[in-house]
Design a protein around this motif. Structure first.
Motif, PDB file in Angstrom:
ATOM      1  N   ASN A  63       0.707  -0.980   0.094  1.00  0.00           N
ATOM      2  CA  ASN A  63      -0.160  -0.065  -0.110  1.00  0.00           C
ATOM      3  C   ASN A  63       0.858   1.248  -0.013  1.00  0.00           C
ATOM      4  N   TRP A  64       2.117   1.357   0.846  1.00  0.00           N
ATOM      5  CA  TRP A  64       2.736   2.386   0.974  1.00  0.00           C
ATOM      6  C   TRP A  64       3.496   2.730  -0.362  1.00  0.00           C
ATOM      7  N   ALA A  65       3.866   1.558  -1.113  1.00  0.00           N
ATOM      8  CA  ALA A  65       4.731   1.586  -2.415  1.00  0.00           C
ATOM      9  C   ALA A  65       3.561   2.263  -3.575  1.00  0.00           C
ATOM     10  N   TYR A  66       2.512   1.750  -3.590  1.00  0.00           N
ATOM     11  CA  TYR A  66       1.691   2.230  -4.392  1.00  0.00           C
ATOM     12  C   TYR A  66       1.068   3.901  -4.284  1.00  0.00           C
ATOM     13  N   ARG A  67       1.038   4.113  -3.272  1.00  0.00           N
ATOM     14  CA  ARG A  67       0.811   5.630  -2.700  1.00  0.00           C
ATOM     15  C   ARG A  67       2.056   6.436  -2.704  1.00  0.00           C
ATOM     16  N   SER A  68       3.287   5.992  -2.496  1.00  0.00           N
ATOM     17  CA  SER A  68       4.436   6.680  -2.438  1.00  0.00           C
ATOM     18  C   SER A  68       5.396   6.708  -3.722  1.00  0.00           C
ATOM     19  N   ALA A  69       5.780   5.488  -3.846  1.00  0.00           N
ATOM     20  CA  ALA A  69       6.846   5.237  -4.974  1.00  0.00           C
ATOM     21  C   ALA A  69       6.171   5.279  -6.297  1.00  0.00           C
ATOM     22  N   VAL A  70       5.046   4.446  -6.705  1.00  0.00           N
ATOM     23  CA  VAL A  70       4.495   4.393  -7.770  1.00  0.00           C
ATOM     24  C   VAL A  70       4.185   5.389  -8.786  1.00  0.00           C
ATOM     25  N   PRO A  71       3.555   6.739  -8.096  1.00  0.00           N
ATOM     26  CA  PRO A  71       3.186   7.716  -8.917  1.00  0.00           C
ATOM     27  C   PRO A  71       4.450   8.284  -9.487  1.00  0.00           C
ATOM     28  N   ALA A  72       5.490   8.352  -9.024  1.00  0.00           N
ATOM     29  CA  ALA A  72       6.821   8.850  -9.642  1.00  0.00           C
ATOM     30  C   ALA A  72       7.101   8.343 -10.983  1.00  0.00           C
ATOM     31  N   LEU A  73       6.595   6.819 -11.090  1.00  0.00           N
ATOM     32  CA  LEU A  73       6.863   6.268 -12.505  1.00  0.00           C
ATOM     33  C   LEU A  73       6.181   6.906 -13.443  1.00  0.00           C
ATOM     34  N   GLY A  74       4.917   7.378 -13.376  1.00  0.00           N
ATOM     35  CA  GLY A  74       4.372   7.991 -14.281  1.00  0.00           C
ATOM     36  C   GLY A  74       2.817   7.009 -14.626  1.00  0.00           C
ATOM     37  N   HIS A  75       1.940   7.635 -15.014  1.00  0.00           N
ATOM     38  CA  HIS A  75       0.470   6.867 -15.334  1.00  0.00           C
ATOM     39  C   HIS A  75       0.599   5.579 -16.053  1.00  0.00           C
ATOM     40  N   SER A  76       1.113   5.448 -17.075  1.00  0.00           N
ATOM     41  CA  SER A  76       1.310   4.278 -17.814  1.00  0.00           C
ATOM     42  C   SER A  76       2.162   3.185 -17.830  1.00  0.00           C
ATOM     43  N   ARG A  77       3.126   3.576 -16.592  1.00  0.00           N
ATOM     44  CA  ARG A  77       4.346   2.751 -16.386  1.00  0.00           C
ATOM     45  C   ARG A  77       4.153   1.913 -15.175  1.00  0.00           C
ATOM     46  N   ALA A  78       3.078   2.017 -14.453  1.00  0.00           N
ATOM     47  CA  ALA A  78       2.784   1.088 -13.103  1.00  0.00           C
ATOM     48  C   ALA A  78       1.476   1.059 -13.027  1.00  0.00           C
ATOM     49  N   PRO A  79       0.991   0.301 -12.251  1.00  0.00           N
ATOM     50  CA  PRO A  79      -0.547  -0.067 -11.862  1.00  0.00           C
ATOM     51  C   PRO A  79      -0.729   1.363 -10.854  1.00  0.00           C
ATOM     52  N   GLN A  80      -1.851   1.768 -11.002  1.00  0.00           N
ATOM     53  CA  GLN A  80      -2.295   2.981 -10.154  1.00  0.00           C
ATOM     54  C   GLN A  80      -3.161   2.523  -9.165  1.00  0.00           C
ATOM     55  N   LEU A  81      -2.938   2.822  -7.756  1.00  0.00           N
ATOM     56  CA  LEU A  81      -4.134   2.277  -6.709  1.00  0.00           C
ATOM     57  C   LEU A  81      -5.372   3.256  -6.749  1.00  0.00           C
ATOM     58  N   LEU A  82      -6.300   2.258  -7.006  1.00  0.00           N
ATOM     59  CA  LEU A  82      -7.762   2.993  -7.022  1.00  0.00           C
ATOM     60  C   LEU A  82      -8.407   2.859  -5.498  1.00  0.00           C
ATOM     61  N   ASP A  83      -8.150   2.015  -4.874  1.00  0.00           N
ATOM     62  CA  ASP A  83      -8.582   1.913  -3.559  1.00  0.00           C
ATOM     63  C   ASP A  83      -7.942   0.925  -2.604  1.00  0.00           C
ATOM     64  N   CYS A  84      -8.038   0.959  -1.347  1.00  0.00           N
ATOM     65  CA  CYS A  84      -7.669  -0.253  -0.648  1.00  0.00           C
ATOM     66  C   CYS A  84      -8.613  -0.583   0.457  1.00  0.00           C
ATOM     67  N   ARG A  85      -8.519  -1.709   0.955  1.00  0.00           N
ATOM     68  CA  ARG A  85      -9.446  -2.189   2.125  1.00  0.00           C
ATOM     69  C   ARG A  85      -8.680  -2.816   3.065  1.00  0.00           C
TER      70      ARG A  85
END
Length: 100
Positions: A63-85
């Motif tokens: 969860n931390w990785a998808y919220r913090s690190a992934v956005p820096a990779l760019g929109h089409s380069r990694a999955p985007q977190l829609l939501d977590c439960r």
């Protein structure tokens, strides 16, 4: 060969709040017992993934990785977190364009 993982029906309502009706579900888990991943195709179009972490530590780390690190990779380069439960250790993600 691994056993097919059944889709967690208790998450259906939560998933459909974000995607609308789900047209198809395919087990996309890796070949290890702790992997629980499903590829979803929404009725309105689009591919998504539902991942259920094996434990709280894995969920927190991912969860931390998808919220913090992934956005820096760019929109089409990694999955985007829609939501977590958190209570289900579930992450709902976009698919990345291309073939897995």
């Amino acid at each position: 060969m691994r056993e097919q993982q059944s889709f967690p029906t208790e998450l259906t309502g939560w998933v459909e709040q974000h995607l609308g009706p789900v047209a198809t579900v395919r087990d996309a888990s890796h070949d290890r017992p702790s992997s629980r991943v499903w590829e979803l195709e929404a009725g309105k179009g689009g591919r998504y993934y539902l991942k259920v972490s094996p434990d709280g530590e894995s969920f927190t780390r991912e969860n931390w990785a998808y919220r913090s690190a992934v956005p820096a990779l760019g929109h089409s380069r990694a999955p985007q977190l829609l939501d977590c439960r958190a209570e289900s250790l579930a992450l709902l993600l976009t698919a990345v364009p291309g073939t897995p």
